[in-house]
Design a protein around this motif. Structure first.
Motif, short mmCIF file in Angstrom:
data_model
loop_
_atom_site.label_atom_id
_atom_site.label_comp_id
_atom_site.label_asym_id
_atom_site.label_seq_id
_atom_site.Cartn_x
_atom_site.Cartn_y
_atom_site.Cartn_z
N GLN A 197 1.45 -1.03 -0.40
CA GLN A 197 0.26 -0.06 0.06
C GLN A 197 1.18 1.16 -0.17
O GLN A 197 2.06 1.13 0.66
CB GLN A 197 -1.30 -0.19 1.16
N VAL A 198 0.50 2.29 -0.57
CA VAL A 198 1.30 3.59 -0.67
C VAL A 198 0.65 4.25 -0.02
O VAL A 198 -0.32 4.86 -0.53
CB VAL A 198 1.17 3.84 -2.09
N HIS A 199 1.40 5.59 0.51
CA HIS A 199 1.16 6.38 1.69
C HIS A 199 1.81 7.70 1.43
O HIS A 199 2.91 7.84 1.64
CB HIS A 199 1.91 5.60 3.02
N VAL A 200 0.81 8.46 1.82
CA VAL A 200 0.93 9.60 1.14
C VAL A 200 0.93 10.45 2.67
O VAL A 200 -0.21 10.74 3.46
CB VAL A 200 -0.09 10.19 0.42
N SER A 201 2.14 11.28 2.72
CA SER A 201 2.08 12.43 3.12
C SER A 201 2.31 13.59 3.14
O SER A 201 3.60 13.80 2.60
CB SER A 201 2.86 11.86 4.71
N ILE A 202 1.80 14.42 3.90
CA ILE A 202 1.98 15.57 3.25
C ILE A 202 2.41 16.77 4.13
O ILE A 202 1.75 16.68 5.47
CB ILE A 202 0.42 16.59 3.13
N ALA A 203 3.41 17.53 4.10
CA ALA A 203 4.66 17.81 4.55
C ALA A 203 3.75 19.24 4.86
O ALA A 203 4.30 19.69 6.46
CB ALA A 203 5.93 17.89 4.08
N ASP A 204 3.17 19.95 4.53
CA ASP A 204 3.11 21.26 4.58
C ASP A 204 1.87 21.29 3.76
O ASP A 204 1.56 22.56 2.64
CB ASP A 204 3.89 22.50 4.33
N PRO A 205 0.87 21.59 4.83
CA PRO A 205 -0.72 21.41 4.32
C PRO A 205 -0.94 22.70 3.22
O PRO A 205 -1.74 23.33 2.32
CB PRO A 205 -1.48 21.27 5.56
N GLU A 206 -0.32 24.28 4.05
CA GLU A 206 -0.41 24.63 3.87
C GLU A 206 0.21 25.62 2.29
O GLU A 206 -0.45 26.06 1.63
CB GLU A 206 0.05 26.26 4.99
N THR A 207 1.54 24.67 2.02
CA THR A 207 2.01 24.95 0.82
C THR A 207 1.63 23.72 -0.52
O THR A 207 1.83 23.94 -1.25
CB THR A 207 2.72 25.77 0.59
N TRP A 208 1.25 23.52 0.05
CA TRP A 208 0.54 21.66 -0.58
C TRP A 208 -0.35 22.31 -2.29
O TRP A 208 -1.41 23.41 -2.22
CB TRP A 208 -0.49 21.14 -0.18
N THR A 209 0.39 22.12 -3.35
CA THR A 209 -0.96 22.05 -4.34
C THR A 209 -0.49 20.28 -4.76
O THR A 209 -0.11 19.62 -4.74
CB THR A 209 0.18 23.14 -5.53
N VAL A 210 -1.73 20.64 -5.96
CA VAL A 210 -2.00 18.97 -6.46
C VAL A 210 -0.83 18.51 -6.90
O VAL A 210 -1.23 17.18 -7.75
CB VAL A 210 -3.12 18.97 -6.68
N ALA A 211 -0.16 19.20 -7.72
CA ALA A 211 1.00 18.82 -8.36
C ALA A 211 1.83 18.00 -7.49
O ALA A 211 2.57 17.24 -8.46
CB ALA A 211 1.91 19.37 -9.23
N GLU A 212 1.40 17.68 -6.39
CA GLU A 212 2.28 17.16 -5.87
C GLU A 212 1.60 15.39 -6.00
O GLU A 212 2.63 14.50 -5.32
CB GLU A 212 2.49 17.09 -4.61
N LEU A 213 0.70 15.14 -6.50
CA LEU A 213 0.14 13.97 -6.40
C LEU A 213 0.19 12.97 -8.10
O LEU A 213 -0.15 12.18 -8.19
CB LEU A 213 -1.16 13.58 -7.31
N THR A 214 1.19 14.12 -8.67
CA THR A 214 1.49 13.09 -10.52
C THR A 214 2.29 12.36 -10.15
O THR A 214 1.86 10.79 -10.84
CB THR A 214 2.56 14.16 -10.73
N PRO A 215 3.00 11.76 -9.13
CA PRO A 215 4.00 10.40 -8.97
C PRO A 215 3.32 9.38 -9.14
O PRO A 215 3.45 8.39 -8.91
CB PRO A 215 4.89 10.41 -8.15
N TYR A 216 1.60 9.35 -8.25
CA TYR A 216 0.92 8.43 -8.16
C TYR A 216 -0.56 8.52 -9.01
O TYR A 216 -1.10 7.60 -8.54
CB TYR A 216 0.00 8.91 -6.86
N ILE A 217 -0.47 9.11 -9.92
CA ILE A 217 -1.50 9.14 -10.88
C ILE A 217 -1.86 7.23 -11.08
O ILE A 217 -0.59 7.06 -12.15
CB ILE A 217 -1.28 9.79 -12.32
N GLY A 218 -2.67 6.79 -10.95
CA GLY A 218 -2.93 5.06 -11.56
C GLY A 218 -3.38 4.36 -10.01
O GLY A 218 -3.06 3.16 -10.93
N GLN A 219 -2.05 5.12 -9.46
CA GLN A 219 -2.48 4.38 -7.99
C GLN A 219 -3.27 4.26 -6.87
O GLN A 219 -4.01 5.70 -7.33
CB GLN A 219 -1.06 4.40 -7.55
N THR A 220 -3.55 3.47 -6.75
CA THR A 220 -4.64 3.80 -5.00
C THR A 220 -3.64 4.08 -3.77
O THR A 220 -2.82 2.94 -3.40
CB THR A 220 -5.62 2.06 -5.08
N VAL A 221 -3.92 4.85 -2.84
CA VAL A 221 -3.36 5.50 -1.88
C VAL A 221 -4.09 5.70 -1.02
O VAL A 221 -5.42 5.92 -1.28
CB VAL A 221 -2.04 6.57 -2.54
N ILE A 222 -3.54 5.88 0.17
CA ILE A 222 -3.89 5.91 1.44
C ILE A 222 -2.99 8.09 1.55
O ILE A 222 -1.76 7.80 1.71
CB ILE A 222 -4.03 4.64 2.75
#
Length: 569
Positions: free
Chosen positions: A68-93
């Motif tokens: 299972q692939v886990h995604v942890s967001i280091a800084d929610p205040e500056t997060w953008t959707v581009a940070e999910l690009t490496p996970y396209i096509g995957q199911t993540v938690i």
């Protein structure tokens, strides 16, 4: 993957190699389910085989969990959707909770609440533009969700499939800001002590009892639905004084509201009778109050600069203490429309008629100072209402520059809101006090029964008969404990403040005032408030969070917020 018809032969031939064979998670889980089925159906009838099968299932499930692939967001205040690009096509938690930022035509989510830029920063500043950029790339649709969810709800341990510009929901735990949460009680307005008066400011979104028109109810049937929702909301709040805006001119609307409150609360409510205003569909501002608790003193003041009948000022006396305070309820000129010249939209996020709203704010201050001079001292005043300006816009700065305190920021730093527009939250509905009233305010909060709701639940679009979405603005509540304090609050030397991680906990140094009250709150990086209290000691010792990591300590003082970052090793 297929299962051999002979289970014994299949297992014997695959058992020793299966743990080294990388399977798709879906197939791993399917394999485990099949084995369990055969196991409990008695297909494996030897002790040795059962032991081997049990070990095999554990191995497969361990592989599935590890994959299972886990995604942890280091800084929610500056997060953008581009940070999910490496996970396209995957199911993540997602290890970081996501927040519903929109529920209009489907859900959108983000690791942070999306705020209007001018609610957080001054228009035209670098920080203002940065927020706008982050907002444009800070949330994305979440599909395949069942049930109704409000904005502001959080999803913990969200499992979702990532696409280029969306997420598809698999599972997750929903928490917070639900209807059931809000039904449990009104927000806490006793951060610094118990209140003896509760004051409410509320925009009722065209409460019309006759001569129906658009906007507002189209006929009496619609009004009765509107009335039922509003009545439930105001009775739930059960304030001592209500300042109401967008109420039909004349006295019939206020009379109806007062009668409903009397019936639904068991207390006696009346209203400030307005001789001046003619009956009609054009709305006004007005007062409804509990005559068991307070009484009016003198005539209501009308401030007619700008839009007429929408800026009022009334002196009230608390019967139990004899204390007086001025309550000003207002509805400033809206942002929309074709303003020209100084009132044209300047493209700075403040919309049209910003100059007119600045003039209205100045007129409120002028009327207050004249009334205070007549009363013979620096009288306490609470200014509320829909000012059609977010927290950092020019009209609010008119009050702040004159020494008044924005209570939203005083009590709630940058997290306060009462309205959402295009998924951006902020507060148009204000609570502002002068410095002599400030130490007598026990707390304030917006009651989020409206702004986080889907517009589909309004009285004219649904059969929903609850208090939710009785308006498009949230009511704002202020707790008062009037004690005659007239001395201005002393100021702290902010340059001497220190916040650091010590041997026994987190220390806050030199933040305790003599007369002035200061408060602290500790937040985790995902926005959860962990601790709050008044600062009473020059060397205040605060309990240290149990988990290692980065934390934000926020100090509230004199209408401002000050942030300090602390690392717990």
């Amino acid at each position: 993957m297929c299962i051999n018809k002979n289970p014994k032969k299949y297992v014997q031939s695959h058992f020793w190699g299966i743990t080294h064979y990388t399977l798709n998670i879906k197939h791993q889980k399917k394999f485990a389910r099949v084995i369990f089925f055969l196991y409990f159906c008695g297909k494996f009838n030897t002790t040795v085989m059962k032991k081997r099968i049990f070990s095999l299932v554990l191995s497969v499930l361990t592989l599935a969990a590890a994959a299972q692939v886990h995604v942890s967001i280091a800084d929610p205040e500056t997060w953008t959707v581009a940070e999910l690009t490496p996970y396209i096509g995957q199911t993540v938690i997602f290890d970081t909770p996501l927040i519903v930022t929109s529920n209009y035509n489907g859900l959108a989510v983000s690791p942070r609440r999306i705020f209007s830029p001018t609610n957080q920063e001054r228009p035209g500043t670098t920080e203002y533009y940065n927020i706008g950029t982050l907002n444009a790339n800070g949330s994305l649709p979440l599909y395949a969700v069942s049930g109704y969810h409000r904005m502001g709800e959080k999803i913990y341990n969200l499992e979702a499939k990532v696409a280029a510009n969306s997420l598809t929901f698999v599972s997750g735990e929903w928490r917070g800001n639900t209807r059931s949460d809000l039904e449990k009680g009104i927000p806490n307005v006793d951060i610094s002590g118990e209140h003896t008066l509760l004051v409410c400011g509320a925009n009722l979104e065209y409460y019309l009892v006759e001569q129906y028109s658009s906007p507002g109810p189209k006929d009496n049937a619609q009004h009765q639905k509107q009335r039922a929702k509003v009545s439930k909301a105001l009775a739930k709040i059960n304030a001592d004084i209500y300042g109401l805006v967008e109420v039909q001119q004349g006295n019939n609307a206020l009379k109806e509201i007062a009668e409903d409150l009397t019936k639904n609360t068991g207390r006696t409510f009346t209203y400030v009778h307005e001789v001046k205003a003619a009956s009609g569909t054009y709305t006004k501002s007005g007062y409804v109050y509990c005559s068991d608790v307070v009484e009016t003193v003198g005539e209501m003041q009308h401030i007619e600069t700008g839009v007429a009948n929408r800026k009022k000022m009334q002196l009230f006396r608390e019967k139990a203490t004899g204390e007086l305070f001025i309550y000003s309820i207002n509805h400033f000129k809206a942002k929309s429309g074709g303003g020209v010249g100084a009132d044209a939209d300047q493209g700075d996020g403040q919309g049209g008629y910003n100059n007119a709203r600045k003039g209205e704010a100045s007129a409120v201050l002028t009327t207050y100072k004249r009334l205070a001079a007549q009363l013979g001292d620096e009288s306490d005043i609470l200014i509320m209402g829909d000012l059609n300006a977010y927290g950092k816009e020019d009209p609010i700065m008119v009050f702040v520059s004159d020494g008044m305190t924005d209570l939203h920021r005083w009590f709630h730093r940058d997290s306060s809101y009462s309205y959402t527009y295009h998924s951006e939250a902020g507060y148009l509905d204000h609570a502002i006090s002068n410095e002599t009233l400030l130490p007598q305010i026990t707390g304030m909060a917006a009651y989020h029964i409206n702004s986080d709701e889907d517009d589909a639940y309004t009285y004219d679009k649904s059969s929903d008969a609850t208090m939710f979405r009785c308006s498009d603005h949230d009511p704002v509540l202020v707790g008062l404990r009037l004690d005659g304090t007239k001395e201005p609050l002393s100021k702290l030397n902010l340059n001497s403040w220190e916040v650091y991680n010590g041997a026994d906990g987190i220390y806050i140094r030199n933040a305790a005032g003599v007369q002035m009250k200061a408060y602290y709150r500790i937040y985790s990086v995902d926005g959860r408030m962990l601790e709050q209290d008044e600062i009473t000691d020059d060397w205040q010792l605060v309990p240290r969070p149990a988990q290692a990591g980065l934390y934000v300590v926020v100090i509230y003082h004199e209408g401002q917020t000050y942030k300090f970052r602390v690392i717990i090793p």
